[in-house]
Design a protein around this motif. Structure first.
Motif, PDB file in Angstrom:
ATOM      1  N   ARG A 198     -20.755  -3.621  21.881  1.00  0.00           N
ATOM      2  CA  ARG A 198     -21.509  -4.755  21.352  1.00  0.00           C
ATOM      3  C   ARG A 198     -20.572  -5.569  20.469  1.00  0.00           C
ATOM      4  N   ARG A 234     -22.202  -6.481  25.300  1.00  0.00           N
ATOM      5  CA  ARG A 234     -23.329  -7.257  24.796  1.00  0.00           C
ATOM      6  C   ARG A 234     -22.835  -8.140  23.665  1.00  0.00           C
ATOM      7  N   THR A 237     -23.499 -10.501  20.522  1.00  0.00           N
ATOM      8  CA  THR A 237     -24.517 -10.676  19.496  1.00  0.00           C
ATOM      9  C   THR A 237     -23.962 -11.582  18.406  1.00  0.00           C
ATOM     10  N   GLU A 293     -26.164 -15.475  15.445  1.00  0.00           N
ATOM     11  CA  GLU A 293     -26.707 -16.064  16.665  1.00  0.00           C
ATOM     12  C   GLU A 293     -25.545 -16.491  17.564  1.00  0.00           C
ATOM     13  N   ARG A 338     -23.999  -9.147  28.747  1.00  0.00           N
ATOM     14  CA  ARG A 338     -25.337  -9.398  28.237  1.00  0.00           C
ATOM     15  C   ARG A 338     -25.256 -10.090  26.877  1.00  0.00           C
ATOM     16  N   THR A 369     -27.729 -11.056  23.168  1.00  0.00           N
ATOM     17  CA  THR A 369     -28.961 -11.044  22.379  1.00  0.00           C
ATOM     18  C   THR A 369     -29.016 -12.338  21.586  1.00  0.00           C
ATOM     19  N   SER A 370     -30.127 -13.058  21.666  1.00  0.00           N
ATOM     20  CA  SER A 370     -30.212 -14.410  21.109  1.00  0.00           C
ATOM     21  C   SER A 370     -31.624 -14.694  20.627  1.00  0.00           C
ATOM     22  N   ASN A 371     -31.744 -15.682  19.735  1.00  0.00           N
ATOM     23  CA  ASN A 371     -33.080 -16.137  19.355  1.00  0.00           C
ATOM     24  C   ASN A 371     -33.576 -17.269  20.257  1.00  0.00           C
ATOM     25  N   VAL A 377     -30.130 -11.708  29.098  1.00  0.00           N
ATOM     26  CA  VAL A 377     -30.303 -12.069  27.701  1.00  0.00           C
ATOM     27  C   VAL A 377     -31.555 -11.395  27.163  1.00  0.00           C
ATOM     28  N   ASN A 378     -31.413 -10.795  25.993  1.00  0.00           N
ATOM     29  CA  ASN A 378     -32.554 -10.294  25.238  1.00  0.00           C
ATOM     30  C   ASN A 378     -32.896 -11.331  24.184  1.00  0.00           C
ATOM     31  N   SER A 394     -35.098 -12.602  20.958  1.00  0.00           N
ATOM     32  CA  SER A 394     -35.906 -12.187  19.809  1.00  0.00           C
ATOM     33  C   SER A 394     -37.102 -13.120  19.675  1.00  0.00           C
ATOM     34  N   ASN A 439     -37.451  -9.069  22.798  1.00  0.00           N
ATOM     35  CA  ASN A 439     -37.417  -8.089  21.713  1.00  0.00           C
ATOM     36  C   ASN A 439     -38.300  -8.583  20.577  1.00  0.00           C
TER      37      ASN A 439
END
Length: 317
Positions: free
Chosen positions: A16, A68, A70, A73, A96, A98-100, A119-120, A122, A160
Motif C-alpha cells: 500500500r 494499492r 492511498t 487523497e 488499486r 482508495t479514494s473519496n 477503486v475503493n 469512502s 467503504n
C-alpha cells in the motif's frame, strides 16, 4: 527473489503506497473534524519517478502481486497517471486505489486507461446532513457522481463505509441499498483507534454484530467463506447481493495479513499499529533491503490491531 516471512509464517505480496498526506475532506475519524485543525501537507509532492524507484526495488526482491494507492487523497497527487503507468510497466497489473471520489468523475476513464484496475470509495452516509457531519464537506453528489463514473469507466468499484456509533450508525441500511442498487460490493468498517482517536475509539464502536443485527431487520443473508488474507468477512443476501464487514476490533484479521505500507517519505511500515518507520532509499543491496523488509514484517501484530497515534491522513486506511 525472496520470500519474506515473519515469526508466524506470514509473508506479503501487497504494498500500500501513500502518495501524499493531504486530503480534501475532513472526516472526523481521520482528523479532529474542524477546518482549523486539518493538517494540510504543504511540502512538495514526491515525484512519480521516486515512487517507481522504491516500488521497483521492493518488487524485484519479493515479486509483488498488488499495489494499492492511498493518501491522504490520491486524486490530489498530480502525477497519479504516471505512477499507475509506471507500476504497470514493472509488470504489476493488479493496481488499486482508495479514494473519496470527489475528483473521480473527471479522471476515472483516464486512470483506467493508465492501468488502474479497481477503486475503493469512502462513503459514510447517504443523508446529506450526516455526510457533512462525517466529512465536514457538503457535496455528497460529487462522491456519488465519482462512484458512477468509475463504474461507467469499467473499474471494479467497492464502497467503504466507516460506521461510528452515535454519528452515522443509522446510515447502514441506506448505504447498503445504494450499493445494491448499483451492483457494487460494500464493506462496513469498525472505527479504528488511530490518530486523534487512539485510545478513544471505543466510545464510537459499532461492532460487526451490531451491523449484522441492523441488516437483519431488512435482509436475510448467509456468510461466505473468508478468503486468505482478506480484511473483510462477507455475506450474501437471499437476493444475491454481497456486503462485507471489516471488524478490526471485534473480528480481527491480523493472523494472515499480507500487506506492507510505504509512505510518501519512503518509509515502510509493517502495520498501522507501528509508529516505527523504516527508511528505504531504493539503492540498498539485496541483503540490506531484505533486512529492512524483514524488520517491517516483524512489526506485524500476532493477533489483534492495537491502534496508533499515527494519522490516517499520513498512511491511508
Amino acid at each position: 527473489m525472496g520470500e519474506l516471512q515473519d515469526i508466524y509464517g506470514r509473508g506479503f505480496k501487497t504494498l500500500r503506497v501513500s502518495l501524499l498526506s493531504t486530503c480534501n475532506l475532513g472526516c472526523i475519524y481521520c482528523t479532529m473534524g474542524s477546518e482549523d485543525e486539518i493538517a494540510y501537507d504543504h511540502r512538495p509532492q514526491t515525484p512519480a519517478a521516486r515512487f517507481i524507484e522504491l516500488i521497483a526495488a521492493v518488487h524485484a526482491h519479493t515479486g509483488l502481486k498488488t499495489i494499492r494507492l492511498t493518501g491522504g487523497e490520491p486524486l490530489l497527487y498530480r502525477e497519479l497517471e504516471a505512477v499507475i503507468s509506471g507500476i504497470k510497466a514493472l509488470g504489476i497489473t493488479d493496481i488499486r486505489m482508495t479514494s473519496n471520489a470527489f475528483l473521480l468523475e473527471r479522471s476515472a476513464e483516464k486512470l483506467q486507461q493508465a492501468g488502474l484496475r479497481s477503486v475503493n470509495v469512502s462513503l459514510d452516509a447517504m443523508d446529506a446532513n450526516t455526510f457533512f457531519a462525517m466529512t465536514r464537506r457538503k457535496q455528497l453528489p460529487r462522491t456519488l457522481q465519482g462512484i458512477e463514473a468509475a463504474i461507467d469507466a469499467g473499474l471494479e468499484v467497492k464502497i467503504n463505509s466507516v460506521i461510528m456509533r452515535g454519528k452515522n450508525h443509522d446510515e447502514v441500511l441506506p448505504l447498503l441499498e445504494y450499493a445494491f442498487e448499483h451492483k457494487v460490493p460494500i464493506r462496513f468498517l469498525e472505527v479504528m483507534s488511530m490518530g486523534h482517536l487512539f485510545g478513544k475509539a471505543g466510545q464510537y464502536l459499532f461492532t460487526q454484530q451490531n451491523m449484522l443485527d441492523t441488516i437483519a431487520t431488512r435482509y436475510s443473508f448467509t456468510r461466505l467463506p473468508r478468503k486468505p488474507s482478506a480484511t473483510a468477512n462477507y455475506w450474501q443476501t437471499a437476493q444475491g447481493d454481497v456486503f462485507g464487514i471489516i471488524g478490526n476490533e471485534s473480528a480481527p484479521f491480523c493472523q494472515d495479513c499480507n500487506r506492507l505500507r510505504l509512505d510518501a517519505e519512503g518509509n515502510i511500515y509493517g502495520c498501522l499499529s507501528s509508529n516505527n518507520p523504516i527508511a528505504l532509499n531504493g539503492s540498498e543491496s539485496s541483503g540490506e533491503l531484505n533486512e529492512k523488509l524483514q524488520q517491517a514484517m516483524h512489526q506485524k501484530q500476532s493477533l489483534h490491531f492495537v491502534g496508533s497515534e499515527l494519522s490516517m491522513m499520513h498512511i491511508g486506511g
